[in-house]
Design an enzyme around this catalytic site. Structure first.
Site, PDB file in Angstrom:
ATOM      1  N   GLY A   1      95.383  25.834   6.497  1.00 39.43           N
ATOM      2  CA  GLY A   1      94.950  25.065   8.020  1.00 39.43           C
ATOM      3  C   GLY A   1      95.378  26.371   8.983  1.00 39.43           C
ATOM      4  O   GLY A   1      96.368  27.120   8.374  1.00 39.43           O
ATOM      5  N   ILE A   2      95.562  25.538  10.084  1.00 37.31           N
ATOM      6  CA  ILE A   2      96.259  26.450  10.716  1.00 37.31           C
ATOM      7  C   ILE A   2      97.824  27.158  10.879  1.00 37.31           C
ATOM      8  O   ILE A   2      97.995  27.669  11.234  1.00 37.31           O
ATOM      9  CB  ILE A   2      95.998  25.702  12.715  1.00 37.31           C
ATOM     10  CG1 ILE A   2      95.289  25.341  13.107  1.00 37.31           C
ATOM     11  CG2 ILE A   2      96.587  26.618  13.243  1.00 37.31           C
ATOM     12  CD1 ILE A   2      95.375  24.421  14.043  1.00 37.31           C
ATOM     13  N   GLY A   3      98.712  25.921  10.369  1.00 35.61           N
ATOM     14  CA  GLY A   3      99.651  26.184  10.096  1.00 35.61           C
ATOM     15  C   GLY A   3      99.932  27.796   9.330  1.00 35.61           C
ATOM     16  O   GLY A   3     100.734  28.722   9.655  1.00 35.61           O
TER      17      GLY A   3
ATOM     18  N   SER B   1      96.473  19.770  22.161  1.00 31.66           N
ATOM     19  CA  SER B   1      95.657  19.089  20.992  1.00 31.66           C
ATOM     20  C   SER B   1      94.187  18.257  22.739  1.00 31.66           C
ATOM     21  O   SER B   1      95.291  18.188  23.436  1.00 31.66           O
ATOM     22  CB  SER B   1      95.432  18.289  20.433  1.00 31.66           C
ATOM     23  OG  SER B   1      93.507  17.313  20.136  1.00 31.66           O
TER      24      SER B   1
ATOM     25  N   TYR C   1      97.112   9.330  19.429  1.00 26.37           N
ATOM     26  CA  TYR C   1      96.957  10.413  18.831  1.00 26.37           C
ATOM     27  C   TYR C   1      96.914  11.321  20.023  1.00 26.37           C
ATOM     28  O   TYR C   1      98.514  12.266  20.155  1.00 26.37           O
ATOM     29  CB  TYR C   1      96.111  11.544  17.692  1.00 26.37           C
ATOM     30  CG  TYR C   1      95.976  13.228  17.664  1.00 26.37           C
ATOM     31  CD1 TYR C   1      97.078  13.492  16.729  1.00 26.37           C
ATOM     32  CD2 TYR C   1      95.037  13.231  18.642  1.00 26.37           C
ATOM     33  CE1 TYR C   1      97.260  14.770  16.381  1.00 26.37           C
ATOM     34  CE2 TYR C   1      95.353  14.885  18.128  1.00 26.37           C
ATOM     35  CZ  TYR C   1      96.373  15.250  17.113  1.00 26.37           C
ATOM     36  OH  TYR C   1      96.023  16.689  17.295  1.00 26.37           O
TER      37      TYR C   1
END
Length: 244
Positions: free
Chosen positions: A13-15, A137, A162
């Site tokens: 993903g983003i990482g 987020s 979250y």
């Protein structure tokens, strides 16, 4: 010799895309994750685009504060660190606790990157000018703004809990940017030359600066977050106390 960069939760993903981008810029990238098989796969992808030193994978479960401390010690022993990307994050469908007895959303999304950052600050300052990137987020907008304990009042709702953890980390990030002002360590953007010297900048869609969410910069919230973080994840290195 390539400058060092660390990306947590960097096996997908983003990482992973962040790690690849840093490798293209010539950084020696260390990717942190829980799964060795995924780590091996990620390193192959990163190595294919790297223009500097070969990437590496380090196994660590960042839901465990003990493993965060061990990871920090391992990374610190390797010398100055140019970029730290705290990408780790998770949303849980049901309430759960970590091995330390701390609610998992708060532990993974805030306490883990908070502790890792604090323990690596001297290594980042040694490599200044250096950068810290904390991934946030839009869920922060749905968060309850109370931080007397790891868990907010009321029943469990994954998205809200979250978002609250992400709000805590955003508040900490703003505090950190101000605290590190003038040290050569800037907070938020990793490689954008147009942001050189700027700090505390929130980057939104389209890679453009956006306003910080209301509440994250509230001094009362920042104070609560810092006090709770220091209590749950003390920097002295002693055993972490369970808080249920």
């Amino acid at each position: 010799m390539s400058e060092r960069a660390v990306v947590t939760a960097g096996t997908g993903g983003i990482g992973l895309e962040t790690a690849k981008g840093l490798a293209r810029h010539g950084f020696a990238v260390t990717v942190v994750g829980r799964n060795a098989e995924r780590g091996t796969s990620a390193i192959k992808e990163i190595a294919a685009v790297a223009t500097g030193a070969a990437p590496r994978f380090v196994t660590a479960d960042l839901a465990s504060l003990g493993q965060v401390r061990a990871l920090a010690a391992h990374l610190a022993a390797e010398g100055p660190l140019k970029v730290l990307v705290n990408n780790v994050g998770a949303m849980f469908p049901q309430r759960r606790q970590t091995v330390d007895g701390i609610e998992s959303s708060f532990a993974v999304n805030h306490l883990s990157p908070y502790l890792l950052t604090e323990l690596l600050l001297d290594r980042l300052q040694a490599a200044a000018p250096s950068r810290i990137v904390n991934v946030t987020s839009a869920a922060v907008k749905a968060a309850k703004r109370t931080f007397d304990a790891a868990e907010p009042p009321g029943g469990y709702y994954g998205f809200h809990w979250y978002g609250r953890a992400k709000l805590a980390h955003l508040a900490y990030t703003l505090h950190l940017a101000e605290r590190l002002h003038g040290t050569g360590v800037t907070v938020f953007a990793a490689t954008d030359a147009s942001l050189e010297g700027q700090t505390g900048v929130l980057i939104g869609p389209g890679a453009r600066p956006v306003p910080v969410s209301r509440g994250a910069g509230d001094p009362r919230i920042i104070t609560q977050v810092l006090e709770l973080s220091r209590r749950l994840a003390p920097l002295g290195g002693g055993p972490d106390v369970q808080h249920k």
